[in-house]
Design a protein around this motif. Structure first.
Motif, PDB file in Angstrom:
ATOM      1  N   ASP A   7     -25.367 -36.160 -19.110  1.00  0.00           N
ATOM      2  CA  ASP A   7     -24.165 -36.643 -19.778  1.00  0.00           C
ATOM      3  C   ASP A   7     -24.070 -35.948 -21.127  1.00  0.00           C
ATOM      4  O   ASP A   7     -25.083 -35.616 -21.747  1.00  0.00           O
ATOM      5  CB  ASP A   7     -24.220 -38.157 -19.975  1.00  0.00           C
ATOM      6  N   GLY A   8     -22.850 -35.687 -21.547  1.00  0.00           N
ATOM      7  CA  GLY A   8     -22.614 -35.057 -22.835  1.00  0.00           C
ATOM      8  C   GLY A   8     -21.628 -35.867 -23.651  1.00  0.00           C
ATOM      9  O   GLY A   8     -20.846 -36.642 -23.106  1.00  0.00           O
ATOM     10  N   ARG A   9     -21.698 -35.672 -24.962  1.00  0.00           N
ATOM     11  CA  ARG A   9     -20.763 -36.381 -25.840  1.00  0.00           C
ATOM     12  C   ARG A   9     -20.464 -35.520 -27.052  1.00  0.00           C
ATOM     13  O   ARG A   9     -21.282 -34.701 -27.467  1.00  0.00           O
ATOM     14  CB  ARG A   9     -21.331 -37.723 -26.253  1.00  0.00           C
ATOM     15  N   CYS A  20     -26.294 -33.958 -25.689  1.00  0.00           N
ATOM     16  CA  CYS A  20     -26.356 -34.249 -24.252  1.00  0.00           C
ATOM     17  C   CYS A  20     -27.662 -34.971 -23.935  1.00  0.00           C
ATOM     18  O   CYS A  20     -28.597 -34.960 -24.729  1.00  0.00           O
ATOM     19  CB  CYS A  20     -26.227 -32.978 -23.412  1.00  0.00           C
ATOM     20  N   GLY A  21     -27.687 -35.585 -22.768  1.00  0.00           N
ATOM     21  CA  GLY A  21     -28.893 -36.232 -22.276  1.00  0.00           C
ATOM     22  C   GLY A  21     -29.118 -35.832 -20.839  1.00  0.00           C
ATOM     23  O   GLY A  21     -28.159 -35.663 -20.081  1.00  0.00           O
ATOM     24  N   ILE A  22     -30.379 -35.622 -20.468  1.00  0.00           N
ATOM     25  CA  ILE A  22     -30.700 -35.303 -19.073  1.00  0.00           C
ATOM     26  C   ILE A  22     -31.891 -36.140 -18.603  1.00  0.00           C
ATOM     27  O   ILE A  22     -32.765 -36.502 -19.396  1.00  0.00           O
ATOM     28  CB  ILE A  22     -30.975 -33.797 -18.845  1.00  0.00           C
ATOM     29  N   LEU A  23     -31.887 -36.423 -17.324  1.00  0.00           N
ATOM     30  CA  LEU A  23     -32.960 -37.156 -16.655  1.00  0.00           C
ATOM     31  C   LEU A  23     -33.240 -36.437 -15.348  1.00  0.00           C
ATOM     32  O   LEU A  23     -32.311 -36.147 -14.587  1.00  0.00           O
ATOM     33  CB  LEU A  23     -32.528 -38.601 -16.383  1.00  0.00           C
ATOM     34  N   ILE A  24     -34.517 -36.142 -15.073  1.00  0.00           N
ATOM     35  CA  ILE A  24     -34.881 -35.427 -13.852  1.00  0.00           C
ATOM     36  C   ILE A  24     -35.958 -36.224 -13.119  1.00  0.00           C
ATOM     37  O   ILE A  24     -36.979 -36.594 -13.694  1.00  0.00           O
ATOM     38  CB  ILE A  24     -35.379 -34.001 -14.153  1.00  0.00           C
ATOM     39  N   VAL A  48     -18.161 -28.899 -23.709  1.00  0.00           N
ATOM     40  CA  VAL A  48     -19.296 -28.064 -24.122  1.00  0.00           C
ATOM     41  C   VAL A  48     -20.587 -28.851 -23.924  1.00  0.00           C
ATOM     42  O   VAL A  48     -21.561 -28.348 -23.346  1.00  0.00           O
ATOM     43  CB  VAL A  48     -19.156 -27.603 -25.594  1.00  0.00           C
ATOM     44  N   ALA A  49     -20.595 -30.096 -24.377  1.00  0.00           N
ATOM     45  CA  ALA A  49     -21.794 -30.935 -24.259  1.00  0.00           C
ATOM     46  C   ALA A  49     -22.176 -31.155 -22.795  1.00  0.00           C
ATOM     47  O   ALA A  49     -23.361 -31.085 -22.439  1.00  0.00           O
ATOM     48  CB  ALA A  49     -21.557 -32.275 -24.946  1.00  0.00           C
ATOM     49  N   GLU A  50     -21.194 -31.409 -21.944  1.00  0.00           N
ATOM     50  CA  GLU A  50     -21.464 -31.615 -20.511  1.00  0.00           C
ATOM     51  C   GLU A  50     -22.100 -30.367 -19.902  1.00  0.00           C
ATOM     52  O   GLU A  50     -23.080 -30.450 -19.158  1.00  0.00           O
ATOM     53  CB  GLU A  50     -20.182 -31.971 -19.762  1.00  0.00           C
ATOM     54  N   TYR A  51     -21.556 -29.208 -20.228  1.00  0.00           N
ATOM     55  CA  TYR A  51     -22.119 -27.963 -19.691  1.00  0.00           C
ATOM     56  C   TYR A  51     -23.504 -27.676 -20.256  1.00  0.00           C
ATOM     57  O   TYR A  51     -24.379 -27.163 -19.543  1.00  0.00           O
ATOM     58  CB  TYR A  51     -21.179 -26.778 -19.946  1.00  0.00           C
ATOM     59  N   LEU A 127     -29.417 -41.346 -23.993  1.00  0.00           N
ATOM     60  CA  LEU A 127     -30.185 -40.201 -24.492  1.00  0.00           C
ATOM     61  C   LEU A 127     -29.318 -39.303 -25.365  1.00  0.00           C
ATOM     62  O   LEU A 127     -29.750 -38.825 -26.420  1.00  0.00           O
ATOM     63  CB  LEU A 127     -30.783 -39.404 -23.335  1.00  0.00           C
ATOM     64  N   ALA A 128     -28.082 -39.072 -24.929  1.00  0.00           N
ATOM     65  CA  ALA A 128     -27.154 -38.239 -25.701  1.00  0.00           C
ATOM     66  C   ALA A 128     -26.814 -38.913 -27.037  1.00  0.00           C
ATOM     67  O   ALA A 128     -26.759 -38.252 -28.084  1.00  0.00           O
ATOM     68  CB  ALA A 128     -25.896 -37.957 -24.897  1.00  0.00           C
TER      69      ALA A 128
END
Length: 142
Positions: A7-9, A20-24, A48-51, A127-128
């Motif tokens: 997710d991006g903001r 942005c935040g990522i979870l794997i 931009v944040a999403e990408y 996270l973002a």
């Protein structure tokens, strides 16, 4: 199999504080999560944040030699999902450079992107948010 969420903001959007935040998750176990402050200014937007979140996932996969594993990525950005899967063309917005970088990095990966509602992306949203707060504090941004 790998599942990843992003997710991006950007607040305000455009031109605000971008993160942005990522979870794997691999085979049901969390192997990585991160909030990332991207920057602030007129060149930044939600897209931009999403990408940048997608790029962070691709970089993680390559850095950890996971390029050959089937990966499902979940995002609440219809724009990113549809552009990455080839349904929509990439436009000329602020995000174009990040979109083209993401497309390049996706080559050779076994990746499918899926859209999810924002309500199913709360971890990455948090996270973002935390990364944006930390970025503001560490960079003396107001």
């Amino acid at each position: 199999m790998i599942q990843a969420w992003t997710d991006g903001r950007c607040i305000p959007n455009p031109g605000g504080i971008c993160s942005c935040g990522i979870l794997i998750i691999r085979n049901g176990l969390r192997i990585f999560s991160e909030g990332k402050y991207i920057g602030q200014g007129e060149d930044y937007s939600n897209n931009v944040a999403e990408y940048e979140g997608i790029i962070a996932i691709f970089d993680f996969l390559k850095k950890n030699n996971l390029e050959n594993e089937k990966t499902l990525i979940y995002s609440d950005s219809k724009l990113v999902v549809n552009q990455m899967m080839g349904t929509w063309d990439i436009g000329s917005g602020r995000y174009r450079e990040s979109a083209l970088e993401a497309m390049q990095k996706m080559k050779g990966l076994d990746v499918t992107l899926n859209w999810i509602p924002k309500s199913q992306n709360e971890i990455c949203d948090s996270l973002a948010f935390e990364a944006a707060q930390e970025g503001v504090k560490n960079n003396n941004v107001s």
